[in-house]
Motif scaffolding. Structure first.
Motif, PDB file in Angstrom:
ATOM      1  N   LEU A   1      -5.200   4.999  -3.025  1.00 51.79           N
ATOM      2  CA  LEU A   1      -6.623   4.750  -2.740  1.00 51.79           C
ATOM      3  C   LEU A   1      -7.257   5.916  -1.991  1.00 51.79           C
ATOM      4  O   LEU A   1      -8.446   6.194  -2.149  1.00 51.79           O
ATOM      5  CB  LEU A   1      -6.782   3.452  -1.936  1.00 51.79           C
ATOM      6  CG  LEU A   1      -6.501   2.150  -2.700  1.00 51.79           C
ATOM      7  CD1 LEU A   1      -6.450   0.966  -1.735  1.00 51.79           C
ATOM      8  CD2 LEU A   1      -7.568   1.909  -3.764  1.00 51.79           C
ATOM      9  N   ARG A   2      -6.472   6.605  -1.178  1.00 50.91           N
ATOM     10  CA  ARG A   2      -6.995   7.739  -0.406  1.00 50.91           C
ATOM     11  C   ARG A   2      -6.837   9.072  -1.135  1.00 50.91           C
ATOM     12  O   ARG A   2      -7.216  10.121  -0.610  1.00 50.91           O
ATOM     13  CB  ARG A   2      -6.314   7.814   0.967  1.00 50.91           C
ATOM     14  CG  ARG A   2      -6.647   6.638   1.876  1.00 50.91           C
ATOM     15  CD  ARG A   2      -6.347   6.954   3.328  1.00 50.91           C
ATOM     16  NE  ARG A   2      -7.263   7.952   3.850  1.00 50.91           N
ATOM     17  CZ  ARG A   2      -8.442   7.690   4.425  1.00 50.91           C
ATOM     18  NH1 ARG A   2      -8.860   6.429   4.507  1.00 50.91           N
ATOM     19  NH2 ARG A   2      -9.201   8.658   4.894  1.00 50.91           N
ATOM     20  N   GLY A   3      -6.260   9.028  -2.324  1.00 49.09           N
ATOM     21  CA  GLY A   3      -6.097  10.256  -3.094  1.00 49.09           C
ATOM     22  C   GLY A   3      -4.946  11.114  -2.622  1.00 49.09           C
ATOM     23  O   GLY A   3      -4.899  12.315  -2.902  1.00 49.09           O
ATOM     24  N   TRP A   4      -3.988  10.502  -1.906  1.00 46.51           N
ATOM     25  CA  TRP A   4      -2.813  11.237  -1.443  1.00 46.51           C
ATOM     26  C   TRP A   4      -1.713  11.194  -2.499  1.00 46.51           C
ATOM     27  O   TRP A   4      -1.696  10.307  -3.351  1.00 46.51           O
ATOM     28  CB  TRP A   4      -2.259  10.623  -0.149  1.00 46.51           C
ATOM     29  CG  TRP A   4      -3.175  10.689   1.026  1.00 46.51           C
ATOM     30  CD1 TRP A   4      -4.220  11.547   1.225  1.00 46.51           C
ATOM     31  CD2 TRP A   4      -3.119   9.856   2.204  1.00 46.51           C
ATOM     32  NE1 TRP A   4      -4.815  11.306   2.439  1.00 46.51           N
ATOM     33  CE2 TRP A   4      -4.166  10.278   3.067  1.00 46.51           C
ATOM     34  CE3 TRP A   4      -2.287   8.810   2.601  1.00 46.51           C
ATOM     35  CZ2 TRP A   4      -4.399   9.673   4.296  1.00 46.51           C
ATOM     36  CZ3 TRP A   4      -2.519   8.214   3.831  1.00 46.51           C
ATOM     37  CH2 TRP A   4      -3.569   8.644   4.675  1.00 46.51           C
ATOM     38  N   ARG A   5      -0.791  12.134  -2.414  1.00 46.89           N
ATOM     39  CA  ARG A   5       0.371  12.142  -3.307  1.00 46.89           C
ATOM     40  C   ARG A   5       1.529  11.439  -2.609  1.00 46.89           C
ATOM     41  O   ARG A   5       1.876  11.770  -1.474  1.00 46.89           O
ATOM     42  CB  ARG A   5       0.753  13.585  -3.650  1.00 46.89           C
ATOM     43  CG  ARG A   5       1.925  13.706  -4.615  1.00 46.89           C
ATOM     44  CD  ARG A   5       2.049  15.144  -5.120  1.00 46.89           C
ATOM     45  NE  ARG A   5       3.216  15.308  -5.966  1.00 46.89           N
ATOM     46  CZ  ARG A   5       4.394  15.763  -5.547  1.00 46.89           C
ATOM     47  NH1 ARG A   5       4.543  16.112  -4.274  1.00 46.89           N
ATOM     48  NH2 ARG A   5       5.410  15.896  -6.376  1.00 46.89           N
ATOM     49  N   PHE A   6       2.121  10.481  -3.285  1.00 42.68           N
ATOM     50  CA  PHE A   6       3.204   9.673  -2.722  1.00 42.68           C
ATOM     51  C   PHE A   6       4.457   9.939  -3.550  1.00 42.68           C
ATOM     52  O   PHE A   6       4.547   9.533  -4.710  1.00 42.68           O
ATOM     53  CB  PHE A   6       2.815   8.192  -2.776  1.00 42.68           C
ATOM     54  CG  PHE A   6       3.757   7.251  -2.068  1.00 42.68           C
ATOM     55  CD1 PHE A   6       3.443   6.754  -0.805  1.00 42.68           C
ATOM     56  CD2 PHE A   6       4.939   6.829  -2.667  1.00 42.68           C
ATOM     57  CE1 PHE A   6       4.294   5.868  -0.152  1.00 42.68           C
ATOM     58  CE2 PHE A   6       5.799   5.947  -2.023  1.00 42.68           C
ATOM     59  CZ  PHE A   6       5.477   5.463  -0.757  1.00 42.68           C
TER      60      PHE A   6
ATOM     61  N   ILE B   1      12.425   5.965   1.553  1.00 39.87           N
ATOM     62  CA  ILE B   1      11.805   7.140   2.184  1.00 39.87           C
ATOM     63  C   ILE B   1      10.859   7.800   1.192  1.00 39.87           C
ATOM     64  O   ILE B   1      11.183   7.930   0.008  1.00 39.87           O
ATOM     65  CB  ILE B   1      12.871   8.154   2.639  1.00 39.87           C
ATOM     66  CG1 ILE B   1      13.851   7.506   3.629  1.00 39.87           C
ATOM     67  CG2 ILE B   1      12.228   9.375   3.285  1.00 39.87           C
ATOM     68  CD1 ILE B   1      15.023   8.401   4.017  1.00 39.87           C
ATOM     69  N   ALA B   2       9.681   8.201   1.673  1.00 35.48           N
ATOM     70  CA  ALA B   2       8.705   8.873   0.815  1.00 35.48           C
ATOM     71  C   ALA B   2       8.088  10.048   1.556  1.00 35.48           C
ATOM     72  O   ALA B   2       8.005  10.057   2.786  1.00 35.48           O
ATOM     73  CB  ALA B   2       7.608   7.903   0.375  1.00 35.48           C
ATOM     74  N   ASN B   3       7.639  11.018   0.780  1.00 36.96           N
ATOM     75  CA  ASN B   3       6.898  12.164   1.307  1.00 36.96           C
ATOM     76  C   ASN B   3       5.436  11.969   0.875  1.00 36.96           C
ATOM     77  O   ASN B   3       5.157  11.852  -0.317  1.00 36.96           O
ATOM     78  CB  ASN B   3       7.472  13.456   0.723  1.00 36.96           C
ATOM     79  CG  ASN B   3       6.854  14.715   1.315  1.00 36.96           C
ATOM     80  OD1 ASN B   3       6.936  15.777   0.736  1.00 36.96           O
ATOM     81  ND2 ASN B   3       6.220  14.619   2.480  1.00 36.96           N
ATOM     82  N   ILE B   4       4.526  11.877   1.843  1.00 41.53           N
ATOM     83  CA  ILE B   4       3.117  11.639   1.528  1.00 41.53           C
ATOM     84  C   ILE B   4       2.325  12.891   1.886  1.00 41.53           C
ATOM     85  O   ILE B   4       2.378  13.361   3.029  1.00 41.53           O
ATOM     86  CB  ILE B   4       2.570  10.422   2.297  1.00 41.53           C
ATOM     87  CG1 ILE B   4       3.472   9.198   2.081  1.00 41.53           C
ATOM     88  CG2 ILE B   4       1.144  10.101   1.849  1.00 41.53           C
ATOM     89  CD1 ILE B   4       3.060   7.967   2.871  1.00 41.53           C
ATOM     90  N   THR B   5       1.607  13.439   0.916  1.00 42.09           N
ATOM     91  CA  THR B   5       0.859  14.667   1.144  1.00 42.09           C
ATOM     92  C   THR B   5      -0.618  14.453   0.846  1.00 42.09           C
ATOM     93  O   THR B   5      -0.983  13.721  -0.078  1.00 42.09           O
ATOM     94  CB  THR B   5       1.390  15.819   0.271  1.00 42.09           C
ATOM     95  OG1 THR B   5       1.342  15.426  -1.113  1.00 42.09           O
ATOM     96  CG2 THR B   5       2.830  16.147   0.615  1.00 42.09           C
TER      97      THR B   5
END
Length: 357
Positions: A141-146, A163-167
């Motif tokens: 929804l915020r346009g981040w990469r998950f 575990i995830a990397n959110i950018t």
């Protein structure tokens, strides 16, 4: 030091930086450092200038209104303008004060999200998976990469750890207050008696660290490779591509096995390790923050909670700010999570503003 004195110091420093940059700085490193400080101070200096102008205008107009010899029509116009200024000035003051608050150097960083099942067995694992999905939807929804980095699932739809990397823009600033124990109250699908069960999952949000943020010496690492396996020991790979990295000085251990490439698994494991070491360093530098993080993340026990998700009542309660929303479906969908996060950020700002006074 009064607020006005702080304002004057900011203006003076801004002018000093402007003059230094205009004169030229030979050293490229110093130039980059001074340029960043100048860029950071510019919006603050502009806000202070706007506030000072509004205050000066208000003082001039107040004198005009108080003057018995002033024209009645002009006085009426002045009174209207004065009322408008008195409404604007408090908002300008708050804007300046917020700009003066010390910045968390990690706020603009990307984040490593870690979700783990806590107390409650299979139900805790199911809830951990739902939380992980909630953050995935929120990121979208915020346009981040998950990017999912590691998932240790139970084979029943739940996860022991994910575990995830959110950018994206201001990821850590938005998510840092999510760290802590999240408690769920509901009737499990396997519960024949219809009794409400309580279980928990822990969430940790760590700022993603670059190599310049934390140095890791290769001799401090023990790297083991092994064969990846799925739930119940089912083999998902026929080569030794999974990687386990142990940081010997701290005892921190990170494993990665989602990728078929040993090289990719090692790179992901190093990213998580670097984030955990960076957070550890940040905590050591700030004893108050260290104590705060300890109370937030906890052990996964349901008594150490920051938020409760009560499905029978359809409510989500954040216990730190006594906020309750009766829209659990929208929160779990990520749609209403901003309402909780915005309230947490506002509370944090209010507390830090109180310390600034």
């Amino acid at each position: 030091m009064t607020l006005d004195e702080k304002f004057d110091r900011v203006i003076a420093r801004h002018d000093e930086l402007r003059d230094a940059l205009a004169a030229g700085v030979a050293d490229s490193g110093a130039f980059a450092r001074l340029s960043k400080e100048y860029a950071d101070l510019t919006p603050v200096a502009e806000a202070i200038a706007e506030l000072k102008k509004a205050r000066a205008e208000a003082a001039d107009i107040a004198a005009m209104v108080a003057d018995p010899d002033s024209d009645a029509e002009m006085r009426a116009m002045a009174e209207e303008e004065f009322a408008d200024l008195t409404r604007r000035i408090p908002a300008l003051e708050r804007r300046v004060q917020l700009a003066l608050l010390p910045k968390d150097e990690a706020d603009e960083k990307n984040a490593i999200l870690e979700v783990r099942a806590g107390t409650g067995g299979d139900e805790a694992a199911l809830f951990a998976a739902e939380l992980f999905d909630m953050y995935r939807r929120y990121a979208a929804l915020r346009g981040w990469r998950f990017e999912t980095m590691e998932v240790s699932d139970t084979g029943l739809g739940g996860v022991k750890e994910a575990i995830a990397n959110i950018t994206g823009r201001n990821v850590f600033a938005r998510l840092k207050f999510e760290s802590g124990v999240h408690r769920v109250q509901r009737v499990p699908a396997t519960e024949a008696q219809g009794r409400i069960h309580t279980s928990a999952a822990t969430v940790a949000v760590l700022p993603e660290a670059e190599e310049v943020d934390v140095h890791i010496d290769e001799k401090d690492l023990r790297i083991d490779v092994f064969r990846s396996s799925g739930p119940g020991g089912q083999s998902v790979n026929t080569t030794d591509s999974a990687v386990r990295i142990t940081h010997l000085p701290t005892g921190l251990v990170v494993s990665q096995q989602d990728e078929k490439s040993q090289h990719k698994n090692k790179a992901k494991a190093m990213k998580v390790l670097r984030a955990r070491l960076y957070e550890r360093e940040r905590a050591e530098k700030d004893a108050v923050r260290a104590a705060d993080r300890k109370s937030q993340v906890g052990s996964g026990d349901r008594s150490e909670r920051i938020r409760t998700y009560n499905f029978p009542q359809g409510r989500v309660t954040d216990h730190r700010i006594n906020l309750t929303l009766y829209k659990i479906d929208k929160v779990m969908a990520g749609e209403a999570l901003d309402e909780v996060i915005d309230a947490l950020i506002a509370e944090d700002e209010a507390a830090r503003l109180a310390e600034l006074q």
